[in-house]
Design an enzyme around this catalytic site. Structure first.
Site, PDB file in Angstrom:
ATOM      1  N   GLU A 181     -38.083 -49.667  41.162  1.00 59.00           N
ATOM      2  CA  GLU A 181     -36.884 -49.031  40.891  1.00 59.00           C
ATOM      3  C   GLU A 181     -37.258 -47.677  40.058  1.00 59.00           C
ATOM      4  O   GLU A 181     -37.888 -47.712  39.230  1.00 59.00           O
ATOM      5  CB  GLU A 181     -35.968 -49.844  39.564  1.00 59.00           C
ATOM      6  CG  GLU A 181     -35.408 -51.215  40.373  1.00 59.00           C
ATOM      7  CD  GLU A 181     -34.528 -50.844  41.431  1.00 59.00           C
ATOM      8  OE1 GLU A 181     -33.675 -50.050  41.349  1.00 59.00           O
ATOM      9  OE2 GLU A 181     -34.540 -51.763  42.389  1.00 59.00           O
ATOM     10  N   CYS A 241     -33.179 -42.970  33.349  1.00 58.65           N
ATOM     11  CA  CYS A 241     -32.934 -42.616  34.764  1.00 58.65           C
ATOM     12  C   CYS A 241     -31.469 -42.574  35.214  1.00 58.65           C
ATOM     13  O   CYS A 241     -31.230 -41.812  36.329  1.00 58.65           O
ATOM     14  CB  CYS A 241     -33.350 -43.911  35.361  1.00 58.65           C
ATOM     15  SG  CYS A 241     -32.599 -45.502  34.795  1.00 58.65           S
TER      16      CYS A 241
HETATM   17  P1  NAP Z   1     -44.314 -43.274  35.679  1.00 57.73           P
HETATM   18  O1  NAP Z   1     -45.052 -41.906  35.260  1.00 57.73           O
HETATM   19  O2  NAP Z   1     -44.089 -43.676  37.071  1.00 57.73           O
HETATM   20  O3  NAP Z   1     -44.760 -44.565  35.048  1.00 57.73           O
HETATM   21  C1  NAP Z   1     -44.274 -45.977  35.106  1.00 57.73           C
HETATM   22  C2  NAP Z   1     -45.562 -46.823  34.984  1.00 57.73           C
HETATM   23  O4  NAP Z   1     -46.253 -46.847  36.163  1.00 57.73           O
HETATM   24  C3  NAP Z   1     -46.358 -46.560  33.972  1.00 57.73           C
HETATM   25  O5  NAP Z   1     -46.665 -48.169  33.449  1.00 57.73           O
HETATM   26  C4  NAP Z   1     -47.461 -45.873  34.223  1.00 57.73           C
HETATM   27  O6  NAP Z   1     -48.651 -46.213  33.894  1.00 57.73           O
HETATM   28  C5  NAP Z   1     -47.355 -46.533  35.828  1.00 57.73           C
HETATM   29  N1  NAP Z   1     -48.522 -45.922  36.699  1.00 57.73           N
HETATM   30  C6  NAP Z   1     -48.667 -44.524  36.879  1.00 57.73           C
HETATM   31  N2  NAP Z   1     -49.305 -44.154  37.719  1.00 57.73           N
HETATM   32  C7  NAP Z   1     -49.469 -45.578  38.663  1.00 57.73           C
HETATM   33  C8  NAP Z   1     -50.394 -45.611  39.783  1.00 57.73           C
HETATM   34  N3  NAP Z   1     -50.809 -44.671  40.336  1.00 57.73           N
HETATM   35  N4  NAP Z   1     -50.279 -47.004  40.166  1.00 57.73           N
HETATM   36  C9  NAP Z   1     -49.690 -48.002  39.263  1.00 57.73           C
HETATM   37  N5  NAP Z   1     -48.851 -47.768  38.353  1.00 57.73           N
HETATM   38  C10 NAP Z   1     -49.071 -46.477  37.746  1.00 57.73           C
HETATM   39  O7  NAP Z   1     -42.683 -43.194  34.960  1.00 57.73           O
HETATM   40  P2  NAP Z   1     -42.430 -43.071  33.511  1.00 57.73           P
HETATM   41  O8  NAP Z   1     -42.702 -41.625  33.160  1.00 57.73           O
HETATM   42  O9  NAP Z   1     -43.227 -43.964  32.735  1.00 57.73           O
HETATM   43  O10 NAP Z   1     -40.840 -43.270  33.499  1.00 57.73           O
HETATM   44  C11 NAP Z   1     -39.720 -42.474  33.676  1.00 57.73           C
HETATM   45  C12 NAP Z   1     -39.249 -42.655  35.172  1.00 57.73           C
HETATM   46  O11 NAP Z   1     -38.896 -43.836  35.515  1.00 57.73           O
HETATM   47  C13 NAP Z   1     -38.248 -41.793  35.778  1.00 57.73           C
HETATM   48  O12 NAP Z   1     -38.475 -41.082  36.912  1.00 57.73           O
HETATM   49  C14 NAP Z   1     -36.954 -42.657  35.416  1.00 57.73           C
HETATM   50  O13 NAP Z   1     -35.956 -42.162  36.179  1.00 57.73           O
HETATM   51  C15 NAP Z   1     -37.521 -43.798  35.940  1.00 57.73           C
HETATM   52  N6  NAP Z   1     -36.622 -45.046  35.436  1.00 57.73           N
HETATM   53  C16 NAP Z   1     -36.095 -45.694  36.432  1.00 57.73           C
HETATM   54  C17 NAP Z   1     -35.440 -46.692  36.232  1.00 57.73           C
HETATM   55  C18 NAP Z   1     -34.442 -47.546  37.224  1.00 57.73           C
HETATM   56  O14 NAP Z   1     -34.173 -48.539  36.821  1.00 57.73           O
HETATM   57  N7  NAP Z   1     -34.354 -47.035  38.236  1.00 57.73           N
HETATM   58  C19 NAP Z   1     -35.402 -47.249  34.824  1.00 57.73           C
HETATM   59  C20 NAP Z   1     -36.010 -46.457  33.999  1.00 57.73           C
HETATM   60  C21 NAP Z   1     -36.851 -45.493  34.185  1.00 57.73           C
HETATM   61  P3  NAP Z   1     -49.155 -45.160  32.753  1.00 57.73           P
HETATM   62  O15 NAP Z   1     -48.267 -44.822  31.430  1.00 57.73           O
HETATM   63  O16 NAP Z   1     -50.525 -45.576  32.251  1.00 57.73           O
HETATM   64  O17 NAP Z   1     -49.204 -43.831  33.595  1.00 57.73           O
END
Ligand code: NAP
Length: 515
Positions: free
Chosen positions: A286, A320
């Site tokens: 997501e 999001c």
């Molecule tokens: P993110 O940077 O993509 O991180 C999400 C998770 O993925 C974190 O636990 C992060 O760990 C991990 N991660 C990062 N790089 C990775 C890799 N190479 N392999 C595996 N895992 C990895 O996103 P965020 O900044 O936390 O969250 C914001 C984003 O989430 C926005 O784009 C928002 O729209 C989206 N979101 C979507 C929904 C939905 O339901 N559609 C809901 C909430 C948020 P680290 O923190 O250690 O980097």
């Protein structure tokens, strides 16, 4: 028998006793800041030298907690632990599994303000947003518990004379849950307990900016009676540990919520069959959104301005579902813009421990820099109406920002900013408004403000988003009421908090017996 599901009520902070209770919880958590948290693998505490430090985004020098950091060896141990626990957990009566969720919900409900206070400190959430995050976590626990009991009955299929057929759901195995920081409690809880209640075991890698609240939740699951190894808590770098967990041949299911770039990459990696792997991985991803509030000519314009405001600036636009675009019919454009700007100028920004602040900080320096650079782009692409300023001297604060007169293809109309910035664009008519609303790669949420019945029906058919709202804001989905998930590059449309969600964590089995 469990009572029917009802969502957890939000706290009424106009009541003095509630305000006092929340202030007490903030004080209590403040005394707990700066502690150390180990990894939890097979129920054992593992302390590493290498740490993730979680800082308060509103007070850059305030350490929320110091968390042990998994490396690949520890990630391997966590997978082995989850694999071993799966052999017994899969056979535990689903009702027993569901009861653990209900018990965990009760524990969090009793400590509700304490959990919200952790969110205020660790994620920079204002009171109201933190309270909603905690309520949603409780909802996921309560809702999925009931859904599991229902799902356990299986689904009706046909039998014939001499042949009895059954169709039921069976768990998949080791699940890797990778969660984001923006709903540091709710999404982490929902995407960890859905696999658990369906009989899978979990390796949880929370976001590195909010690992403490996740540690607190894992303790709650232990207190609620979850056996060892069913959840393994392994904070670590996404790039190092995340990839390792995703690639592992024993991983059966991956449930990720986060950005599009990471989600897409993870989706691709999970498709590769690794040596020793004898199954295809199931992937729930997501991802982001670029969500639009459409305002029709025939609309309540005060409601329109209010809806744009709440959608854009709730939790500083770090949802999001945030309404980061407002597409307005040309005949009412100036009036809606003027009303929204007037409302935005009254919003207060500051430390979220103070209830008077409507908006807190953005999550960290990287986010601050990224949002400020989008504001600079926006100033060139359109007309800055209000905001545009940031201050990172004590915390990462950005003023609510409105940029008007944008081309529908402008960068800030297309890319997810994930901050308090809303882009206004003018539409010639309702068809044009829907065309603009659909013109990004995302398809998560949207709202339409209109009194026109025919336009409501048209938008239901043509506005291509997973969650569409009329005459209200486009944020604030509630578990069991607004199942949540997006189309297009917003993800796999798993619809968290909805009736189909748990089945995605299981395999359906058909059993046919001859007499
Ligand atoms: P993110 O940077 O993509 O991180 C999400 C998770 O993925 C974190 O636990 C992060 O760990 C991990 N991660 C990062 N790089 C990775 C890799 N190479 N392999 C595996 N895992 C990895 O996103 P965020 O900044 O936390 O969250 C914001 C984003 O989430 C926005 O784009 C928002 O729209 C989206 N979101 C979507 C929904 C939905 O339901 N559609 C809901 C909430 C948020 P680290 O923190 O250690 O980097």
């Amino acid at each position: 028998m469990l009572q029917p599901y009802k969502h957890e009520p939000f706290t009424d902070f106009t009541v003095e006793a509630n305000r006092k209770a929340f202030e007490e919880a903030l004080g209590l958590v403040e005394k707990e800041l700066g502690k150390e948290y180990p990894l939890i693998i097979n129920g054992e505490r593992v302390t590493t030298e290498d740490k993730i430090q979680s800082w308060n985004p509103a007070r850059k020098d305030q350490l929320v907690g110091s968390v042990s950091k998994a490396n690949q060896d520890l990630a391997e141990k966590a997978i082995q632990s989850a694999d071993e626990a799966f052999q017994t957990w899969r056979n535990v009566n689903p009702e027993e599994r569901a009861n653990i969720l209900v018990k965990a919900a009760a524990i969090i409900r009793r400590r509700k303000h304490e959990f919200s206070a952790w969110l205020v400190h660790e994620a920079g959430k204002p009171w109201k947003e933190a309270d909603a995050d905690t309520a949603e976590a409780i909802d996921f626990l309560e809702y999925y518990a009931r859904q599991m009991i229902e799902l356990n009955r299986g689904k009706e299929i046909l039998s014939r004379p001499g042949e009895q057929n059954r169709y039921f759901y069976t768990p998949m195995g080791v699940t890797v849950t990778i969660s984001p920081w923006n709903f540091a409690l709710a999404i982490m809880v929902g995407s960890a307990v859905a696999p658990i209640v369906t009989g899978n075991t979990v390796v949880l890698k929370p976001a590195s900016t909010t690992p403490v609240v996740a540690a607190k939740f894992v303790e709650v699951l232990e207190d609620a009676g979850l056996p060892k190894g069913v959840i393994n808590y392994v904070p670590g770098s996404g790039a190092e540990v995340g990839d390792y967990l995703v690639d592992h041949p024993k991983t059966s299911l991956i449930t990720f919520t986060g950005s599009k770039d990471v989600g897409v990459r993870l989706y691709e990696r999970a498709a590769v069959v690794r040596p020793g792997q004898n199954h295809l991985k199931r992937v729930i991803v997501e991802m982001g959104g670029k969500d639009t509030v459409v305002v029709d000519r025939d609309a309540d314009l005060d409601l329109a301005a209010e809806s744009i405001l709440v959608s854009a600036f709730g939790f500083s636009g770090q949802k999001c579902s945030a309404g980061s675009r407002a597409v307005i019919h040309k005949d009412v454009y100036d009036e809606v813009l003027e009303k929204t700007v007037a409302l935005a100028k009254n919003l207060t920004v500051g430390d979220p421990t103070n209830r008077d602040n409507y908006m807190g900080p953005v999550i960290d320096e990287k986010a601050f820099e990224k949002i400020m650079s989008y504001i600079e782009i926006g100033k060139k692409e359109g007309r800055l109406m209000t905001g545009g300023e940031g201050d990172s001297s004590t915390g990462f604060f950005i003023q609510p920002t409105i940029i008007a007169d944008l081309d529908p293809e402008a960068v800030i109309m297309q890319e997810e900013i994930f901050g308090p910035v809303v882009a206004f664009s003018k539409a010639n008519d309702f068809d044009h408004a829907l065309e603009i609303a659909n013109n990004t790669e995302y398809g998560l949420t949207g709202a339409v403000i209109t009194r026109n019945r025919a336009h409501i029906e048209q938008a239901k058919r043509e506005f291509h988003v997973g969650n569409l709202y009329f005459n209200r804001n486009c944020t604030g989905a509630i578990v069991g009421y607004h199942p949540f998930g997006g189309f297009k590059m917003s993800g796999t449309d798993s619809k968290a908090g909805g009736p189909d969600y748990l089945a995605l964590h299981m395999q359906a089995k058909t059993v046919s017996e001859m007499y």
